[in-house]
Design an enzyme around this catalytic site. Structure first.
Site, PDB file in Angstrom:
ATOM      1  N   SER A   8       0.823  -1.204   0.000  1.00 54.49           N
ATOM      2  CA  SER A   8       0.000   0.000   0.000  1.00 54.49           C
ATOM      3  C   SER A   8       0.858   1.255   0.000  1.00 54.49           C
ATOM      4  CB  SER A   8      -0.920   0.007   1.224  1.00 54.49           C
ATOM      5  OG  SER A   8      -1.558   1.268   1.294  1.00 54.49           O
ATOM      6  N   HIS A  33      -0.971  -1.106  -4.383  1.00 51.48           N
ATOM      7  CA  HIS A  33      -2.283  -0.755  -3.813  1.00 51.48           C
ATOM      8  C   HIS A  33      -2.358   0.756  -3.599  1.00 51.48           C
ATOM      9  CE1 HIS A  33      -5.914  -1.783  -1.438  1.00 51.48           C
ATOM     10  NE2 HIS A  33      -5.540  -0.816  -0.616  1.00 51.48           N
ATOM     11  N   ASP A  35      -4.659   3.854  -2.178  1.00 49.57           N
ATOM     12  CA  ASP A  35      -5.777   4.217  -1.298  1.00 49.57           C
ATOM     13  C   ASP A  35      -6.214   5.651  -1.556  1.00 49.57           C
ATOM     14  OD1 ASP A  35      -6.076   1.881   0.504  1.00 49.57           O
ATOM     15  OD2 ASP A  35      -3.994   2.333   0.999  1.00 49.57           O
ATOM     16  N   MET A  37      -8.771   8.590  -0.600  1.00 51.35           N
ATOM     17  CA  MET A  37      -9.669   8.966   0.509  1.00 51.35           C
ATOM     18  C   MET A  37     -10.159  10.393   0.303  1.00 51.35           C
ATOM     19  SD  MET A  37      -7.371   7.669   3.683  1.00 51.35           S
ATOM     20  CE  MET A  37      -6.546   6.072   3.665  1.00 51.35           C
ATOM     21  N   HIS A  66      -8.173   1.296  -4.381  1.00 53.19           N
ATOM     22  CA  HIS A  66      -9.153   1.155  -3.293  1.00 53.19           C
ATOM     23  C   HIS A  66      -9.740   2.537  -3.026  1.00 53.19           C
ATOM     24  CE1 HIS A  66      -9.625   0.242   1.315  1.00 53.19           C
ATOM     25  NE2 HIS A  66     -10.798   0.389   0.707  1.00 53.19           N
ATOM     26  N   MET A  68     -11.906   4.974  -1.122  1.00 54.60           N
ATOM     27  CA  MET A  68     -12.608   5.242   0.149  1.00 54.60           C
ATOM     28  C   MET A  68     -13.239   6.614   0.044  1.00 54.60           C
ATOM     29  SD  MET A  68      -9.722   3.634   2.639  1.00 54.60           S
ATOM     30  CE  MET A  68      -8.533   3.626   1.312  1.00 54.60           C
ATOM     31  N   MET A 137     -11.861  -5.516   4.717  1.00 56.10           N
ATOM     32  CA  MET A 137     -11.095  -4.583   5.552  1.00 56.10           C
ATOM     33  C   MET A 137     -10.881  -5.226   6.916  1.00 56.10           C
ATOM     34  SD  MET A 137     -10.294  -2.061   3.720  1.00 56.10           S
ATOM     35  CE  MET A 137      -9.335  -1.322   5.042  1.00 56.10           C
ATOM     36  N   ASP A 175      -7.013  -6.285   3.785  1.00 59.71           N
ATOM     37  CA  ASP A 175      -6.332  -4.990   3.877  1.00 59.71           C
ATOM     38  C   ASP A 175      -6.439  -4.448   5.294  1.00 59.71           C
ATOM     39  OD1 ASP A 175      -5.333  -2.449   3.439  1.00 59.71           O
ATOM     40  OD2 ASP A 175      -6.951  -1.821   2.094  1.00 59.71           O
TER      41      ASP A 175
END
Ligand code: DX5
Ligand code: ZN
Length: 216
Positions: A8, A33, A35, A37, A66, A68, A137, A175
């Protein structure tokens, strides 16, 4: 089949992203990965598409994105333009999951559904045959370096049972709080892909750590 590893980028040094992406390029990692957000769906903000444009140019690993964020499908084209291989949207942020999965697949990406720790596996009954991936998660999303939630192990076993029962081809990704010990437990519970941030990037030798993950 050996476990797949998705480091990540959230735990990388944002002041030296190029160096950290090169490290992952040289490693045995299977994905990178990413993330994303928005400070609304989760209580933190990470990076957005202007930064990821450069990440895409630097990474030789397929991107595992991913999201979020509250309305992930608004950004389908931006995610696709990154050359993303796997687009993961949260169950809790996607009211029309059937349509969303269809749109992700039609645009040429693999479609993943992500479940928060409190969201039960049983909610996937009607959709499991259509998805390429389920991302469990094992922490509450928003931050790297949190403690693994033990219930994720039995949750992963129950997901594996559902996948087998329905004859689905979905892979299981996990994750949050993954180290060699929790990673091994999740592999034994049926996980196919492990995401790890802190444990890889804060280790003295990330390439070696990834090698150890590949051997669990
Ligand atoms: C958390 C993110 C994770 C995070 C994992 O919301 O989705 O991908 O980077 O970090 P670690 O492995 O440090 O728990
Ligand atoms: Zn993540």
């Amino acid at each position: 089949m050996s476990i797949k590893i998705s480091p990540s980028l959230l735990s990388a040094n944002f002041g030296n992203l190029e160096r950290d992406i090169q490290i992952i390029n040289e490693s045995e990692a299977d994905y990178l990965h990413i993330d994303i957000m928005d400070g609304v769906f989760v209580p933190n903000i990470s990076f957005g598409f202007p930064v990821l444009k450069y990440v895409k140019e630097l990474s030789t690993k397929p991107l595992d994105v991913h999201l979020m964020i509250t309305e992930p499908m608004k950004f389908l084209n931006e995610v696709k333009d990154l050359g993303t291989e796997i687009m993961n949207v949260h169950y809790e942020a996607t009211p029309h999951l059937n349509r969303a999965i269809d749109q992700i697949k039609t645009s040429g990406m693999r479609a993943g559904i992500t479940l928060n720790p409190a969201t039960p596996i049983s909610l996937l009954e009607e959709i499991i045959s259509d998805v390429d991936m389920v991302l469990i998660m094992s922490v509450n999303p928003g931050f790297g370096g949190q403690k693994f939630i033990d219930n994720s192990i039995s949750k992963c076993e129950r997901l594996k049972e559902l996948i087998l029962k329905k004859g689905s081809n979905a892979l299981i990704e996990v994750d949050g709080g993954i180290n060699l010990e929790t990673g091994r437990k999740m592999k034994n519970a049926g996980a196919d892909i492990l995401v790890a941030g802190n444990y890889i990037f804060k280790s003295p030798d990330p390439i070696q750590t990834i090698k150890q993950f590949k051997q669990i």
